[in-house]
Write a protein that holds these residues in place. Structure first.
Motif, PDB file in Angstrom:
ATOM      1  N   LEU A 178      -0.559 -27.457  -5.277  1.00 52.13           N
ATOM      2  CA  LEU A 178       0.523 -26.456  -5.317  1.00 52.13           C
ATOM      3  C   LEU A 178       0.595 -25.802  -6.687  1.00 52.13           C
ATOM      4  O   LEU A 178       0.720 -24.583  -6.813  1.00 52.13           O
ATOM      5  N   GLN A 179       0.502 -26.653  -7.690  1.00 50.69           N
ATOM      6  CA  GLN A 179       0.623 -26.162  -9.060  1.00 50.69           C
ATOM      7  C   GLN A 179      -0.470 -25.137  -9.379  1.00 50.69           C
ATOM      8  O   GLN A 179      -0.204 -24.076  -9.945  1.00 50.69           O
ATOM      9  N   GLU A 180      -1.714 -25.442  -8.963  1.00 46.64           N
ATOM     10  CA  GLU A 180      -2.839 -24.534  -9.227  1.00 46.64           C
ATOM     11  C   GLU A 180      -2.707 -23.259  -8.399  1.00 46.64           C
ATOM     12  O   GLU A 180      -3.058 -22.168  -8.860  1.00 46.64           O
ATOM     13  N   THR A 181      -2.209 -23.394  -7.175  1.00 43.28           N
ATOM     14  CA  THR A 181      -2.075 -22.217  -6.313  1.00 43.28           C
ATOM     15  C   THR A 181      -1.049 -21.248  -6.892  1.00 43.28           C
ATOM     16  O   THR A 181      -1.262 -20.028  -6.911  1.00 43.28           O
ATOM     17  N   VAL A 182       0.059 -21.793  -7.376  1.00 36.94           N
ATOM     18  CA  VAL A 182       1.080 -20.918  -7.981  1.00 36.94           C
ATOM     19  C   VAL A 182       0.494 -20.262  -9.235  1.00 36.94           C
ATOM     20  O   VAL A 182       0.688 -19.063  -9.471  1.00 36.94           O
ATOM     21  N   LYS A 183      -0.242 -21.045 -10.001  1.00 36.35           N
ATOM     22  CA  LYS A 183      -0.834 -20.510 -11.240  1.00 36.35           C
ATOM     23  C   LYS A 183      -1.807 -19.363 -10.941  1.00 36.35           C
ATOM     24  O   LYS A 183      -1.828 -18.348 -11.636  1.00 36.35           O
ATOM     25  N   LYS A 184      -2.580 -19.542  -9.877  1.00 35.94           N
ATOM     26  CA  LYS A 184      -3.535 -18.485  -9.502  1.00 35.94           C
ATOM     27  C   LYS A 184      -2.790 -17.219  -9.057  1.00 35.94           C
ATOM     28  O   LYS A 184      -3.193 -16.099  -9.377  1.00 35.94           O
ATOM     29  N   ALA A 185      -1.695 -17.419  -8.348  1.00 33.08           N
ATOM     30  CA  ALA A 185      -0.924 -16.261  -7.857  1.00 33.08           C
ATOM     31  C   ALA A 185      -0.169 -15.573  -8.993  1.00 33.08           C
ATOM     32  O   ALA A 185       0.106 -14.370  -8.923  1.00 33.08           O
ATOM     33  N   ALA A 186       0.191 -16.339 -10.024  1.00 30.55           N
ATOM     34  CA  ALA A 186       0.975 -15.775 -11.134  1.00 30.55           C
ATOM     35  C   ALA A 186       0.397 -16.280 -12.458  1.00 30.55           C
ATOM     36  O   ALA A 186       0.997 -17.138 -13.113  1.00 30.55           O
ATOM     37  N   PRO A 187      -0.747 -15.733 -12.860  1.00 30.42           N
ATOM     38  CA  PRO A 187      -1.399 -16.245 -14.079  1.00 30.42           C
ATOM     39  C   PRO A 187      -0.513 -16.129 -15.317  1.00 30.42           C
ATOM     40  O   PRO A 187      -0.629 -16.923 -16.235  1.00 30.42           O
ATOM     41  N   GLN A 188       0.372 -15.136 -15.339  1.00 27.91           N
ATOM     42  CA  GLN A 188       1.275 -14.972 -16.496  1.00 27.91           C
ATOM     43  C   GLN A 188       2.533 -15.819 -16.361  1.00 27.91           C
ATOM     44  O   GLN A 188       3.387 -15.810 -17.249  1.00 27.91           O
ATOM     45  N   GLY A 189       2.688 -16.477 -15.222  1.00 23.42           N
ATOM     46  CA  GLY A 189       3.865 -17.328 -15.007  1.00 23.42           C
ATOM     47  C   GLY A 189       4.929 -16.666 -14.144  1.00 23.42           C
ATOM     48  O   GLY A 189       4.859 -15.479 -13.820  1.00 23.42           O
ATOM     49  N   ILE A 190       5.908 -17.488 -13.783  1.00 23.96           N
ATOM     50  CA  ILE A 190       6.995 -17.077 -12.881  1.00 23.96           C
ATOM     51  C   ILE A 190       8.249 -16.803 -13.715  1.00 23.96           C
ATOM     52  O   ILE A 190       8.613 -17.605 -14.568  1.00 23.96           O
ATOM     53  N   ASP A 191       8.889 -15.677 -13.468  1.00 26.72           N
ATOM     54  CA  ASP A 191      10.177 -15.410 -14.141  1.00 26.72           C
ATOM     55  C   ASP A 191      11.336 -16.032 -13.372  1.00 26.72           C
ATOM     56  O   ASP A 191      12.290 -16.531 -13.967  1.00 26.72           O
ATOM     57  N   ILE A 192      11.260 -15.942 -12.027  1.00 25.89           N
ATOM     58  CA  ILE A 192      12.357 -16.452 -11.188  1.00 25.89           C
ATOM     59  C   ILE A 192      11.754 -17.286 -10.060  1.00 25.89           C
ATOM     60  O   ILE A 192      10.819 -16.838  -9.378  1.00 25.89           O
ATOM     61  N   TYR A 193      12.271 -18.469  -9.874  1.00 32.20           N
ATOM     62  CA  TYR A 193      11.889 -19.251  -8.695  1.00 32.20           C
ATOM     63  C   TYR A 193      13.121 -19.374  -7.801  1.00 32.20           C
ATOM     64  O   TYR A 193      14.136 -19.940  -8.208  1.00 32.20           O
ATOM     65  N   PHE A 194      13.041 -18.843  -6.582  1.00 34.96           N
ATOM     66  CA  PHE A 194      14.126 -18.970  -5.598  1.00 34.96           C
ATOM     67  C   PHE A 194      13.798 -20.200  -4.759  1.00 34.96           C
ATOM     68  O   PHE A 194      12.930 -20.174  -3.887  1.00 34.96           O
ATOM     69  N   ASP A 195      14.490 -21.294  -5.074  1.00 31.83           N
ATOM     70  CA  ASP A 195      14.118 -22.602  -4.528  1.00 31.83           C
ATOM     71  C   ASP A 195      14.903 -22.925  -3.257  1.00 31.83           C
ATOM     72  O   ASP A 195      16.086 -23.230  -3.304  1.00 31.83           O
ATOM     73  N   ASN A 196      14.193 -22.886  -2.140  1.00 31.78           N
ATOM     74  CA  ASN A 196      14.802 -23.268  -0.858  1.00 31.78           C
ATOM     75  C   ASN A 196      14.445 -24.687  -0.450  1.00 31.78           C
ATOM     76  O   ASN A 196      14.980 -25.183   0.541  1.00 31.78           O
TER      77      ASN A 196
END
Ligand SMILES: NC(=O)c1ccc[n+]([C@@H]2O[C@H](COP(=O)([O-])OP(=O)(O)OC[C@H]3O[C@@H](n4cnc5c(N)ncnc54)[C@H](OP(=O)(O)O)[C@@H]3O)[C@@H](O)[C@H]2O)c1
Length: 313
Positions: A178-196
């Motif tokens: 999961l961690q790598e997949t998010v990193k690939k989708a957002a190489p510069q990082g996430i500003d907001i995580y909407f956690d459901n």
């Protein structure tokens, strides 16, 4: 009519809402924000129905009404204070007063529009992105110029979220790390995580949060069936300090009396009528199927906002 006390209405149920918070109400009270269900008493939830009889001056026979204390019965009596009228001339279907104009959609609006200080150009990650709350967060965020990354639990759901305009969507069950997949989708990082969902997904998001990022702690559906033995303890909370992350927690019922409720109704009903917003309902027919319809949420068997149709308009 004889059994109605003053200021009461007899309601015939049209639709009942299945929502994850009901799972918490199936447990013994832990001092949470909503009372536990009482064994032997009917379950209640949000719903939409028709007034069949009334001793209230505010409601008449034939009125379409909604509220958060609908009993899981075909007909029931409520106080006039427990319901509000639904306009019947808007072209919006009754079930959508539990959906696009209902509590989950308002939750998306409060969590994203009102709370998390979003800016155009930022990147937002949305978990359970095809669900009742998530599908609305995705569209609100796209409409405000954010880059949207969604996660969902099947390939069909992934395609649906892409169709809502999300920039990148992945199936969190098959993506590997999961961690790598998010990193690939957002190489510069996430500003907001909407956690459901909470749990492991929250840890993966935390690993990818940018400095001064924000987390909307909407819910943690992955943990509602957990036992003390299986509960997932978040490991990366130190990143909150290190990256100066702000976590916004909120309870949607606190916001109905604020101006944001009118802003939500005005904006979302107009956008929905114009076709600028889509909203996927997932309808199960029959009151007898309501318990399973609720349990399905915790296995991802709903696709969109789960409602139970009890009777025809
Ligand atoms: N703060 C508030 O006042 C408030 C108000 C309303 C809702 N909420 C919260 O918002 C969240 C979403 O609610 P909703 O009504 O929109 O539900 P929903 O997304 O329509 O339905 C639940 C979805 O959660 C996902 N899911 C189930 N088990 C999971 C697991 N173990 N791990 C990861 N995902 C899982 C499934 O989607 P996938 O197939 O994609 O896994 C399922 O379809 C919930 O946590 C709810 O409690 C909070």
């Amino acid at each position: 009519m004889n059994s109605l006390k003053p200021n009461q209405v007899l309601v015939r149920t049209l639709y009942l809402s299945c929502d994850p918070y009901s799972r918490m109400r199936l447990s013994e009270s832990q001092g949470g924000f909503v009372a536990s269900f009482v064994p032997g008493e009917p379950i209640d939830s949000f719903g939409v129905g028709i007034v069949e009889a009334s001793t209230s001056t505010k409601f008449s026979e034939g009125d379409l009404v909604t509220g958060g204390s609908f009993l899981w019965e075909t007909r029931f009596i409520l106080s006039e204070n427990d319901i509000t009228k639904v306009p019947s001339d808007t072209g919006i279907s009754p079930a959508n007063y539990l959906g696009v104009l209902g509590m989950p959609s308002f939750t998306a609006y409060v969590g994203f529009v009102s709370i998390c200080h979003h800016k155009a150009g930022e990147t937002i990650l949305v978990s359970a992105a095809s669900g009742a709350v998530g599908q609305m967060v995705v569209q609100l965020a796209k409409a405000r110029g954010l880059r949207v990354i969604g996660a969902a639990g099947s390939d069909d759901k992934v395609e649906f979220v892409k169709g809502l305009g999300a920039d990148d969507v992945f199936n969190y069950k098959t993506c590997g790390s999961l961690q790598e997949t998010v990193k690939k989708a957002a190489p510069q990082g996430i500003d907001i995580y909407f956690d459901n969902v909470g749990g492991e997904f929250l840890d993966a998001a935390l690993e990818n949060m940018r400095m001064n990022g924000r987390i909307v702690a909407c819910g943690k559906v992955s943990q509602y069936n957990a036992t003390p033995e299986t509960v997932y303890h978040t490991k990366n909370m130190d990143i909150v300090d290190i990256n100066n992350i702000t976590i916004y927690d909120f309870f949607i019922l606190d916001h109905y009396s604020r101006p944001v409720y009118k802003a939500f109704i005005d904006e979302v009903s107009a956008s929905f009528k114009k076709g600028d917003i889509q909203y996927k309902l997932d309808e199960i027919v029959g009151l007898e199927n309501a318990p399973q319809a609720l349990l399905d949420l915790f296995e991802g068997k709903n696709f969109g906002k789960r409602v139970v149709k009890v009777s025809d308009l």
